[in-house]
Design a protein around this motif. Structure first.
Motif, mmCIF file in Angstrom:
data_model
loop_
_atom_site.group_PDB
_atom_site.id
_atom_site.type_symbol
_atom_site.label_atom_id
_atom_site.label_comp_id
_atom_site.label_asym_id
_atom_site.label_seq_id
_atom_site.Cartn_x
_atom_site.Cartn_y
_atom_site.Cartn_z
ATOM 1 N N GLY A 311 0.797 -1.179 -0.185
ATOM 2 C CA GLY A 311 -0.117 -0.083 -0.183
ATOM 3 C C GLY A 311 0.826 1.180 -0.076
ATOM 4 N N LYS A 312 0.270 2.473 -0.231
ATOM 5 C CA LYS A 312 0.826 3.740 -0.601
ATOM 6 C C LYS A 312 1.229 4.210 0.624
ATOM 7 C CE LYS A 312 -1.646 5.002 -4.685
ATOM 8 N NZ LYS A 312 -2.550 5.968 -5.211
ATOM 9 N N GLN A 313 0.835 3.736 2.007
ATOM 10 C CA GLN A 313 1.291 4.279 3.351
ATOM 11 C C GLN A 313 2.382 3.689 3.873
ATOM 12 O OE1 GLN A 313 -1.604 4.335 6.292
ATOM 13 N NE2 GLN A 313 -2.181 2.130 6.182
ATOM 14 N N HIS A 314 3.102 2.618 3.264
ATOM 15 C CA HIS A 314 4.083 1.952 3.257
ATOM 16 C C HIS A 314 5.364 1.956 2.545
ATOM 17 C CE1 HIS A 314 1.341 -0.110 6.228
ATOM 18 N NE2 HIS A 314 0.709 -0.099 5.574
ATOM 19 N N ILE A 315 6.481 2.065 3.079
ATOM 20 C CA ILE A 315 7.877 2.269 2.223
ATOM 21 C C ILE A 315 8.627 1.090 2.623
ATOM 22 C CG2 ILE A 315 9.577 3.538 1.720
ATOM 23 C CD1 ILE A 315 8.067 6.158 1.678
ATOM 24 N N VAL A 316 9.040 0.353 1.864
ATOM 25 C CA VAL A 316 9.821 -0.665 2.230
ATOM 26 C C VAL A 316 11.301 -0.635 1.547
ATOM 27 C CG1 VAL A 316 10.221 -3.276 2.041
ATOM 28 C CG2 VAL A 316 7.802 -2.514 2.094
ATOM 29 N N LEU A 317 12.328 -0.540 2.488
ATOM 30 C CA LEU A 317 13.693 -0.272 2.002
ATOM 31 C C LEU A 317 14.452 -1.608 1.949
ATOM 32 C CD1 LEU A 317 14.494 2.803 4.372
ATOM 33 C CD2 LEU A 317 13.556 2.839 2.020
ATOM 34 N N ASN A 318 15.269 -1.901 0.849
ATOM 35 C CA ASN A 318 15.813 -3.025 0.925
ATOM 36 C C ASN A 318 16.927 -3.011 -0.267
ATOM 37 O OD1 ASN A 318 16.220 -5.777 0.221
ATOM 38 N ND2 ASN A 318 14.414 -6.495 0.096
ATOM 39 N N LYS A 319 18.000 -3.192 -0.071
ATOM 40 C CA LYS A 319 19.212 -3.253 -0.803
ATOM 41 C C LYS A 319 19.069 -4.282 -1.979
ATOM 42 C CE LYS A 319 22.748 -0.999 0.159
ATOM 43 N NZ LYS A 319 23.152 0.386 -0.501
ATOM 44 N N ASN A 320 18.440 -5.477 -1.771
ATOM 45 C CA ASN A 320 18.292 -6.314 -2.904
ATOM 46 C C ASN A 320 19.588 -6.940 -3.275
ATOM 47 O OD1 ASN A 320 15.321 -6.097 -3.196
ATOM 48 N ND2 ASN A 320 15.607 -4.039 -3.957
ATOM 49 N N PHE A 321 20.369 -7.248 -2.250
ATOM 50 C CA PHE A 321 21.528 -8.206 -2.652
ATOM 51 C C PHE A 321 21.250 -9.425 -3.196
ATOM 52 C CE2 PHE A 321 25.193 -6.479 0.514
ATOM 53 C CZ PHE A 321 24.917 -5.236 0.059
ATOM 54 N N PRO A 322 22.143 -9.609 -4.205
ATOM 55 C CA PRO A 322 21.999 -11.094 -4.818
ATOM 56 C C PRO A 322 21.818 -12.246 -3.749
ATOM 57 C CG PRO A 322 23.986 -9.810 -5.820
ATOM 58 C CD PRO A 322 23.501 -9.258 -4.743
ATOM 59 N N CYS A 323 22.378 -12.410 -2.563
ATOM 60 C CA CYS A 323 22.032 -13.438 -1.912
ATOM 61 C C CYS A 323 20.729 -13.307 -0.989
ATOM 62 C CB CYS A 323 23.326 -13.516 -0.730
ATOM 63 S SG CYS A 323 23.817 -12.218 0.182
ATOM 64 N N SER A 324 20.081 -12.277 -1.120
ATOM 65 C CA SER A 324 18.898 -12.118 -0.493
ATOM 66 C C SER A 324 17.515 -12.091 -1.166
ATOM 67 C CB SER A 324 18.893 -10.881 0.434
ATOM 68 O OG SER A 324 18.781 -9.724 -0.521
ATOM 69 N N PRO A 325 16.451 -12.716 -0.797
ATOM 70 C CA PRO A 325 16.319 -13.128 0.862
ATOM 71 C C PRO A 325 17.118 -14.323 0.983
ATOM 72 C CG PRO A 325 14.295 -13.287 -0.435
ATOM 73 C CD PRO A 325 15.302 -12.647 -1.564
ATOM 74 N N CYS A 326 17.295 -14.669 2.257
ATOM 75 C CA CYS A 326 17.961 -16.058 2.566
ATOM 76 C C CYS A 326 17.180 -16.769 3.674
ATOM 77 C CB CYS A 326 19.287 -16.048 2.801
ATOM 78 S SG CYS A 326 19.530 -14.672 4.398
ATOM 79 N N THR A 327 15.950 -16.372 3.733
ATOM 80 C CA THR A 327 14.957 -17.076 4.847
ATOM 81 C C THR A 327 14.001 -17.858 4.113
ATOM 82 O OG1 THR A 327 15.217 -15.018 6.445
ATOM 83 C CG2 THR A 327 13.163 -16.475 6.738
ATOM 84 N N THR A 328 13.962 -18.957 4.763
ATOM 85 C CA THR A 328 13.154 -19.901 4.094
ATOM 86 C C THR A 328 12.289 -20.666 5.217
ATOM 87 O OG1 THR A 328 14.391 -20.370 2.059
ATOM 88 C CG2 THR A 328 12.590 -22.070 2.282
ATOM 89 N N PHE A 329 10.949 -20.619 5.003
ATOM 90 C CA PHE A 329 9.896 -21.236 6.077
ATOM 91 C C PHE A 329 10.405 -20.847 7.410
ATOM 92 C CE2 PHE A 329 9.001 -24.297 2.568
ATOM 93 C CZ PHE A 329 7.560 -24.007 2.529
ATOM 94 N N GLY A 330 10.996 -19.556 7.543
ATOM 95 C CA GLY A 330 11.159 -19.157 9.123
ATOM 96 C C GLY A 330 12.776 -19.440 9.306
ATOM 97 N N TYR A 331 13.351 -20.103 8.553
ATOM 98 C CA TYR A 331 14.741 -20.580 8.877
ATOM 99 C C TYR A 331 15.704 -19.603 8.144
ATOM 100 C CZ TYR A 331 12.893 -24.742 10.970
ATOM 101 O OH TYR A 331 12.411 -25.731 11.888
ATOM 102 N N THR A 332 16.650 -18.897 8.890
ATOM 103 C CA THR A 332 17.560 -18.101 8.483
ATOM 104 C C THR A 332 19.040 -18.616 8.758
ATOM 105 O OG1 THR A 332 16.248 -16.164 8.353
ATOM 106 C CG2 THR A 332 18.723 -15.661 8.166
#
Length: 363
Positions: A311-332
């Motif tokens: 939504g417009k009232q939310h801003i998501v900051l993310n560097k978008n590294f090639p190795c991220s995201p690395c969390t799968t089913f809650g495991y990091t």
């Protein structure tokens, strides 16, 4: 029962038991909804994002008795959802036994991966069972639903009830959580030192170290907000007290540290009065979303497609590294580069994003 022990039990026995139990029969479209059980293990964020489904389900089937089986860490969220008739905890033996006395006609297992909740659902008599087709659990459900890491989690939960013709509304009612008046009164008392001034809530916590942003960068964000006329309120659990004290050392007259001083409902009441929430990928982030609070969120290891606010009232900051995201089913997995994908987000990005969302005339 602690979280680590429950995960160990699931890994040791959950999958095995799910293979030994008899497979479910074909889905019966004429299933009764009169006594429905939603199973929701896991954290606060999962519980919050299930709320739109629970509210929509109850609207379609207003006469259904809606019970949620949760656990200690997330049960408080369901007290913020008036459509839920009863909350039981599976980590309390007495309440777990009470589930078997419910005799539900329909069980919806919202767990995304672990097996013990599915095993439990299979032991509840002749109840029709719906759940995600992950980790070999599909055979135990009368209707097994595909699960994608690219779907927003609210959408994934709505997929579970689609066979019941419960469809997501064109837009969710915001807020979709309801804060009790008692908690709002306590929040007003705690926030009294701010004298009704506008404030931003800053939450430094996260369920795992890889999702915690650098404390010094958080301090710089607090300083930047002070300069544009906003006071900062820090929230968190007892485990966040130390870092919150470090953040506010230089801003004693423009900050309020409430870490460790509020219940879950109390934190919700504080968020409800805030102009903005700044948080990492955390349960408090989802709590703010459920209360209709604008947010600036920081993502890296976590899956933004799955968990970031929309939504417009939310801003998501993310560097978008090639190795991220690395969390799968809650495991990091432990990060060899100290979660650089998150730690390298500049404080200036956060402050500039906050300015875009904050009212122009701060009091």
């Amino acid at each position: 029962m602690n979280i680590r022990l429950m995960k160990q039990l699931d890994a040791s026995f959950g999958r095995l038991l799910s293979l030994l139990l008899p497979a479910a029969s074909q889905f019966n479209q004429s299933v009764s909804f009169a006594n429905t059980l939603f199973i929701r293990p896991g954290g606060i964020g999962d519980a919050v994002l299930l709320a739109p489904v629970l509210r929509t389900f109850k609207k379609k089937f207003p006469d259904a008795k809606l019970t949620v089986l949760a656990e200690r860490r997330n049960a408080g969220i369901f007290a913020l959802i008036p459509e839920v008739d009863q909350v039981l905890r599976y980590d309390l033996p007495r309440e777990l036994l009470a589930v078997f006395r419910l005799h539900p006609e329909l069980v919806i297992d919202t767990e995304q991966y672990h097996c013990l909740s599915t095993v439990l659902a299979s032991l509840l008599g002749r109840a029709t069972r719906i759940g995600f087709a992950t980790n070999g659990r599909a055979r135990l459900f009368h209707r097994a639903i595909p699960y994608s890491h690219d779907d927003y989690e609210v959408d994934s939960f709505f997929h579970l009830v689609a066979p019941l013709e419960v469809m997501p509304p064109l837009s969710f009612d915001i807020p979709f959580l309801t804060v009790p008046e008692e908690s709002r009164t306590i929040a007003r008392q705690l926030l009294a030192p701010l004298a009704d001034d506008s404030f931003v809530v800053l939450f430094p916590g996260a369920s795992i170290p890889e999702r915690r942003w650098n404390a010094e960068r958080l301090r710089q964000v607090a300083a930047g907000l002070n300069k544009i006329g906003y006071k900062v309120v820090l929230v968190g659990g007892t485990e966040d007290v130390e870092v919150c004290e470090a953040i506010m050392q230089s801003f004693a007259t423009a900050s309020l540290n409430l870490a460790g001083k509020t219940s879950l409902a109390g934190t919700a009441a504080i968020l409800q009065r805030a102009s903005l929430l700044i948080s990492g990928d955390s349960s408090v982030l989802h709590l703010g979303v459920g209360l209709g609070v604008p947010t600036v969120s920081l993502f890296g290891p976590g899956r933004a497609k799955k968990w970031a606010p929309k939504g417009k009232q939310h801003i998501v900051l993310n560097k978008n590294f090639p190795c991220s995201p690395c969390t799968t089913f809650g495991y990091t997995d432990p990060c060899p580069c100290n979660a650089a994908c998150l730690q390298q987000i500049p404080p200036e990005w956060v402050v500039d994003s906050a300015v875009l969302l904050l009212p122009k005339n701060a009091k």
